[in-house]
Write an enzyme that holds these catalytic residues in place. Structure first.
Site, PDB file in Angstrom:
ATOM      1  CG  ASP A   1      44.141  39.180  39.059  1.00 24.02           C
ATOM      2  OD1 ASP A   1      42.892  39.183  39.200  1.00 24.02           O
ATOM      3  OD2 ASP A   1      44.824  38.942  39.798  1.00 24.02           O
ATOM      4  CB  SER A   2      38.919  38.209  37.198  1.00 23.00           C
ATOM      5  OG  SER A   2      38.552  39.606  36.984  1.00 23.00           O
TER       6      SER A   2
ATOM      7  CG  ASP B   1      43.660  43.244  39.934  1.00 24.89           C
ATOM      8  OD1 ASP B   1      44.180  43.392  41.030  1.00 24.89           O
ATOM      9  OD2 ASP B   1      42.864  42.338  39.907  1.00 24.89           O
TER      10      ASP B   1
ATOM     11  CE  LYS C   1      41.634  44.176  42.848  1.00 23.65           C
ATOM     12  NZ  LYS C   1      42.169  42.893  43.319  1.00 23.65           N
TER      13      LYS C   1
ATOM     14  CD  GLU D   1      44.581  38.974  44.486  1.00 25.36           C
ATOM     15  OE1 GLU D   1      43.822  38.883  43.720  1.00 25.36           O
ATOM     16  OE2 GLU D   1      44.993  37.903  44.990  1.00 25.36           O
TER      17      GLU D   1
ATOM     18  CD  GLU E   1      37.248  37.748  45.607  1.00 20.88           C
ATOM     19  OE1 GLU E   1      36.923  36.422  44.873  1.00 20.88           O
ATOM     20  OE2 GLU E   1      38.098  38.301  45.276  1.00 20.88           O
TER      21      GLU E   1
END
Length: 303
Positions: free
Chosen positions: A59-60, A98, A128, A130, A197
């Site tokens: 999502d970056s 993501d 993925k 979070e 992270e």
């Protein structure tokens, strides 16, 4: 089109597609896992040819290619489009999509539906998400629905505001224990891997003995089973804040700017295009064309 898209060739060294069992084997053998983000077809071709093991369509992409200030605004549709483009450029790496903010938190059903879209529409091998806590429940539901899940603990950018901003996590014993608890919860939920992270290296080292699945670090020290960096960060494609954990291996933005400046100068001085860049026509055909053209009127200067 100026340059048709190309399908990557079969890897010349005979590399086989990376699978979940291969990643587990690499962890067991102590072989470091190389993971890179990629957001489009050209970058996918590059990381394929470079021989990476895992590609994350993160999502970056929000702030690296779409111009958002944070990862929060990026939509599911945007990431699905980018993931599909990356899929078309890969043969060997495992492809992870993501799940964007707001696409999985509300319920297990919501999370499963989103994960299935990444697999069916974009061709991802896994997804993925979070966070621990409730998100471990979401991970378990997605895994039970047939989609492999990669977890993500420590600094979780989607909820960075709640964590006090973009800063390292686990810097007190209490917070470090929370990171451990989240990681173990995701592991027990069936995640095949977890991203750590922005965690102090010593904390990562203390947690790793509790991990039975591959751990990929980004700003989490050398004790993890592998590392991940953002494609644009490691190649120096953009300016702006550079996290402490980023190592740059090239400065492509400077080279790109110089290239475009040189092109602009050539156009303005009429050095481009030259004869070598032009298509030709048989002289007799050109003469026939000229015979068919209407008489040209003399140009008049403006007043």
């Amino acid at each position: 089109m100026s340059n048709p898209p190309r399908t990557p060739s079969v890897p010349p060294d005979g590399r086989k597609p990376i699978t979940l069992s291969k990643l587990a084997e690499m962890r067991t053998l102590g072989e470091p896992i190389v993971m890179v983000t990629a957001y489009d077809h050209p970058s996918a071709v590059v990381v394929e040819e470079a021989g990476v093991d895992v590609v994350l369509v993160g999502d970056s992409a929000a702030n690296n290619v779409l111009g958002y200030e944070t990862t929060v605004p990026v939509t599911l549709e945007e990431l699905l489009m980018l993931a599909a483009a990356v899929r078309r450029g890969l043969r060997t790496p495992l492809l992870v999509g993501d799940l964007p903010f707001g696409s999985y938190e509300a319920s297990d059903e919501h999370a499963i539906a989103t994960a299935h879209r990444f697999v069916k529409q974009a061709g991802c091998d896994a997804v993925k998400l979070e966070g621990g806590g409730t998100m471990a429940q979401r991970a378990r539901a997605i895994v039970n629905a047939g989609v492999p899940v990669m977890g993500h603990v420590g600094l979780t950018p989607q909820t960075a505001t709640a964590l006090g901003g973009y800063r390292a996590q686990g810097r007190t014993a209490q917070r470090a224990r929370a990171v451990l608890d989240d990681a173990v919860a995701l592991q027990e939920a069936g995640c095949f891997s977890i991203v750590f992270e922005a965690i102090p290296a010593d904390v990562t080292g203390a947690i790793m003995p509790s991990m039975e699945i591959p751990v990929i670090g980004i700003g989490a020290g050398p004790a993890t089973d592998g590392q991940v960096l953002v494609y644009h960060d490691l190649l120096g494609i953009h300016d702006g804040h550079r996290p402490k954990f980023v190592k740059r291996y090239a400065d492509l933005k400077e080279a790109m700017v110089r290239g475009v400046e040189a092109y602009a100068e050539d156009v303005r001085t009429r050095r481009f295009p030259g004869p070598e860049h032009a298509y030709g026509i048989a002289p007799e055909e050109l003469e026939r064309l000229r015979e068919q053209l209407p008489p040209q009127r003399a140009r008049t200067s403006g007043t």
